[in-house]
Design a protein around this motif. Structure first.
Motif, PDB file in Angstrom:
ATOM      1  N   ILE A   1       0.814  -1.224   0.000  1.00  0.00           N
ATOM      2  CA  ILE A   1       0.000   0.000   0.000  1.00  0.00           C
ATOM      3  C   ILE A   1       0.844   1.269   0.000  1.00  0.00           C
ATOM      4  O   ILE A   1       0.291   2.367   0.019  1.00  0.00           O
ATOM      5  CB  ILE A   1      -0.952   0.015   1.204  1.00  0.00           C
ATOM      6  CG1 ILE A   1      -0.153   0.034   2.521  1.00  0.00           C
ATOM      7  CG2 ILE A   1      -1.901  -1.173   1.169  1.00  0.00           C
ATOM      8  CD1 ILE A   1      -0.982   0.405   3.733  1.00  0.00           C
ATOM      9  N   GLY A   2       2.160   1.136  -0.037  1.00  0.00           N
ATOM     10  CA  GLY A   2       3.021   2.316  -0.029  1.00  0.00           C
ATOM     11  C   GLY A   2       4.457   1.927   0.209  1.00  0.00           C
ATOM     12  O   GLY A   2       4.843   0.766   0.000  1.00  0.00           O
ATOM     13  N   GLU A   3       5.232   2.895   0.650  1.00  0.00           N
ATOM     14  CA  GLU A   3       6.649   2.616   0.913  1.00  0.00           C
ATOM     15  C   GLU A   3       7.199   3.608   1.926  1.00  0.00           C
ATOM     16  O   GLU A   3       6.644   4.686   2.148  1.00  0.00           O
ATOM     17  CB  GLU A   3       7.457   2.695  -0.379  1.00  0.00           C
ATOM     18  CG  GLU A   3       7.477   4.082  -1.006  1.00  0.00           C
ATOM     19  CD  GLU A   3       8.354   4.156  -2.248  1.00  0.00           C
ATOM     20  OE1 GLU A   3       9.328   3.396  -2.314  1.00  0.00           O
ATOM     21  OE2 GLU A   3       8.062   4.984  -3.126  1.00  0.00           O
ATOM     22  N   LEU A   4       8.313   3.210   2.536  1.00  0.00           N
ATOM     23  CA  LEU A   4       9.076   4.112   3.387  1.00  0.00           C
ATOM     24  C   LEU A   4      10.073   4.869   2.517  1.00  0.00           C
ATOM     25  O   LEU A   4      10.658   4.289   1.585  1.00  0.00           O
ATOM     26  CB  LEU A   4       9.801   3.332   4.478  1.00  0.00           C
ATOM     27  CG  LEU A   4       8.919   2.552   5.455  1.00  0.00           C
ATOM     28  CD1 LEU A   4       9.776   1.817   6.479  1.00  0.00           C
ATOM     29  CD2 LEU A   4       7.925   3.472   6.168  1.00  0.00           C
ATOM     30  N   VAL A   5      10.254   6.146   2.813  1.00  0.00           N
ATOM     31  CA  VAL A   5      11.126   6.999   2.011  1.00  0.00           C
ATOM     32  C   VAL A   5      12.016   7.807   2.957  1.00  0.00           C
ATOM     33  O   VAL A   5      11.777   7.861   4.167  1.00  0.00           O
ATOM     34  CB  VAL A   5      10.294   7.944   1.110  1.00  0.00           C
ATOM     35  CG1 VAL A   5       9.470   7.159   0.110  1.00  0.00           C
ATOM     36  CG2 VAL A   5       9.404   8.865   1.951  1.00  0.00           C
TER      37      VAL A   5
END
Length: 330
Positions: free
Chosen positions: A316-320
């Motif tokens: 559902i997304g990512e760490l940045v």
């Protein structure tokens, strides 16, 4: 009488939506993280808002300790017991542990509700503990104006293979193992009595297999999504790891009736407080206010949010790397 009593009407809130708001809670526990030297080595405490405490003891073993209890989230006493037990056990799974033994925590208005209902609640807890192969041995009960139930759970883990809030790294995808929308459906159930079997099935499903899959994949960072909602728990994870997070709103799964419940206004106060807490640290400009409320929806016995990919579950997304906002919803 079991079939006619509406347990949710005996409580001011329901499930994890009746948690103390995250901002208030952090103020209460601030300064309590300093721990005196004792037996064992405290590996995880209050510092980063993890799901359970972890202590390394002799023999290369870690103990995982947690407790969770709440007011009725559904009217059926057996289902409430199952949900509360699954929710408490989830904290151990969220740390990468295996539950070993639990004890009951029961508050009961004994002059108002019959003991037969309490027995059904306890039977529900026992059923889920047995499914988890976790001993359920005794506990503690009090006469309480509101019914409350949960477990105190002790588990074990490999101290070198934990799932923690502070172990996320930029570039890692974010996987969610259960759909959202439990909170709005529970709020509708409390208001109308309408039963949502898909919500009960989701809340009673253990996070054991997801935890095992994360460990098998060599992952190190996870939390479970409960009363502070997806946005609240992700904010705590990203803050602890010193990163930011991006969520693809279109990729987030929901239980099918959730949007109708939101449209009809069944939003708990806990959900609104969750959104108020994270909004100053989030860029929500790409989504509607309704979508933001669903992302902050106060879950009960939700899934794991894992930094890494797990087969069979949506990314559902990512760490940045750290940016202007801790959370960005696109």
């Amino acid at each position: 009488m079991t079939a006619t009593v509406r347990l949710t009407q005996y409580a001011h809130g329901g499930g994890c939506a009746c948690k103390i708001p995250p901002g208030e809670l952090e103020t209460m526990v601030r300064g309590l993280a300093v721990t005196p030297v004792g037996t064992g080595e405290l590996l995880v405490g209050l510092d980063h808002g993890d799901d359970a405490a972890v202590v390394r003891v002799a023999g290369g073993l870690a103990l995982v300790l947690t407790t969770d209890f709440f007011t009725p989230v559904v009217d059926d006493p057996y289902d409430w017991g199952r949900i509360a037990a699954a929710n408490a056990l989830s904290d151990v799974y969220a740390m990468g542990g295996t539950p070993v033994v639990a004890v009951n925590l029961l508050g009961w208005p004994r002059d108002v509700l019959p003991p037969e209902l309490a027995a059904e609640v306890l039977r529900g807890g026992l059923t889920v503990a047995a499914e988890a192969a976790c001993h359920l041995a005794g506990g503690h009960s009090i006469d309480d104006p509101e019914p409350k139930y949960g477990l105190a759970v002790t588990g074990t883990a490999d101290p070198d293979r934990l799932l923690r809030n502070d172990a996320g790294r930029p570039g890692q995808p974010l996987t969610l193992t259960k759909p959202l929308g439990i909170g709005v459906l529970n709020t509708r159930h409390k208001a109308t009595g309408e039963v949502f079997p898909e919500a009960v099935a989701t809340m009673t499903r253990l996070n054991a297999s997801s935890s095992a899959a994360a460990l098998a994949a060599g992952l190190e960072c996870a939390t479970d999504v409960t009363g502070f909602g997806l946005l609240g728990h992700l904010y705590k994870l990203a803050r602890a790891s010193g990163v930011s997070a991006v969520i693809d709103a279109a990729a987030v799964p929901y239980l099918e009736p959730a949007r109708a419940a939101l449209r009809d206004g069944y939003v708990s106060g806990g959900t609104r407080r969750n959104l108020d807490w994270v909004a100053p640290q989030a860029d929500l400009s790409a989504v509607s206010s309704d979508e933001a409320l669903l992302l902050a929806d106060a879950q009960t016995s939700g899934g794991l949010l894992v930094a890494g990919e797990l087969p069979g579950h949506p990314v559902i997304g990512e760490l940045v790397p750290p940016g202007e906002h801790v959370l960005t919803i696109r």
